[in-house]
Design an enzyme around this catalytic site. Structure first.
Site, PDB file in Angstrom:
ATOM      1  N   ASP A   1      12.780  13.922  54.195  1.00 16.43           N
ATOM      2  CA  ASP A   1      12.475  13.678  55.838  1.00 16.43           C
ATOM      3  C   ASP A   1      11.190  14.148  56.332  1.00 16.43           C
ATOM      4  OD1 ASP A   1      15.831  14.316  56.910  1.00 16.43           O
ATOM      5  OD2 ASP A   1      15.166  12.602  55.923  1.00 16.43           O
TER       6      ASP A   1
ATOM      7  N   TYR B   1      14.187   9.505  63.703  1.00 14.98           N
ATOM      8  CA  TYR B   1      15.048  10.717  64.259  1.00 14.98           C
ATOM      9  C   TYR B   1      14.794  11.383  65.695  1.00 14.98           C
ATOM     10  CZ  TYR B   1      16.619  15.385  64.105  1.00 14.98           C
ATOM     11  OH  TYR B   1      16.954  16.787  64.330  1.00 14.98           O
TER      12      TYR B   1
END
Ligand code: HMS
Length: 257
Positions: free
Chosen positions: A155, A249
């Site tokens: 991520d 996100y």
């Protein structure tokens, strides 16, 4: 002749003042997150260029767009408890302190040359952070990159956290090592061998986040390795995790969130 802050366009002076406030406040995140001891570590941020339509300066000076690029960094060796917007040092991208209103004897961070080199050679970088956080620095002491074995690493860093060369402080060596290592990587963190982590970001807050996450994954992978052999994540999954986290996100830029 030394550039004087008070001689710059008002829009630039206002941008410097806002950057000083952000950089001073973000320094508190380093001890708060356990990333530094004593006066180790430093944060800097590139001063955003005022918009082209900024109102003409009332002070005698050139157009804001013609002002040399500046960045703000902490003063060297000053306790975190004593850092404030007023003692944040303003430098040109050559790493030279300008007449910024601080005492002329107040020196910028000993890592100023490294931060300046990054800003000169990586236009997309708006913030730089350096810490000696324990686990990331332990990986740097071994000259070993942190393998991408956690979805959090995919991520945040898009792959392993690479190692940069052993470089001495005081000239462009550290900055050159940071740039040469990160230019070919999606990582916003680099472990400078035998020294510690440096991180970059679109602004200082992004670089501080990268420093926090770098120490977190350094610790987790270290613990994992005490218990056995960690498992790699397939490259295609690393790519998809990185794209999702970087672009989906959170709340995005929607001001209503
Ligand atoms: O690691 C170094 C220099 O590279 C430390 O001295 C650094 O973390 C703190 O130095 P400064 O207080 O920013 O001058």
């Amino acid at each position: 002749m030394t550039l004087a802050l008070t001689e710059l366009p008002e829009a630039v002076q206002e941008a410097v003042a806002r950057t000083r406030e952000r950089v001073a406040a973000l320094h508190a995140e380093l001890p708060r997150n356990g990333l530094v001891v004593w006066t180790a570590g430093n944060v800097s941020e590139r001063v955003p260029r005022p918009s082209a339509d900024a109102s003409p300066a009332s002070t005698p000076s050139a157009d804001p767009a013609e002002t040399p690029e500046l960045f703000v960094i902490k003063p060297s060796g000053v306790s975190y408890d004593d850092l404030s917007p007023e003692n944040m040092v303003v430098c040109t991208l050559d790493g030279e302190k300008i007449a910024d209103g601080t005492h002329e004897a107040l020196s910028p961070s000993s890592d100023t040359a490294a931060h300046a080199y990054v800003y000169r050679h990586m236009d997309h970088v708006g913030g730089v952070v350096h810490t000696h956080s324990t686990y990331a620095t332990a990986w740097a002491a071994r000259g070993e990159e942190i393998p991408c074995v956690l979805t959090m690493m995919a991520d945040e860093f898009g792959g392993p956290i690479p190692v940069g060369p052993l470089a001495v402080i005081g000239d462009d060596s550290i900055g050159r090592g940071i740039v040469e290592t990160l230019r070919g990587s999606r990582s916003r963190a680099v472990l400078m061998r035998n020294h510690g982590p440096f991180t970059i970001g679109r602004d200082a807050r992004d670089a501080v986040k990268a420093a926090v996450m770098c120490e977190e994954v350094a610790r987790t992978v270290h613990v994992s390795r005490q218990l056995g052999q960690e498992l790699e994540i397939p490259e295609n999954l690393v790519d998809s995790l990185f794209e999702r986290y970087q672009n989906v996100y959170g709340q995005g830029d929607d001001p209503r969130a």
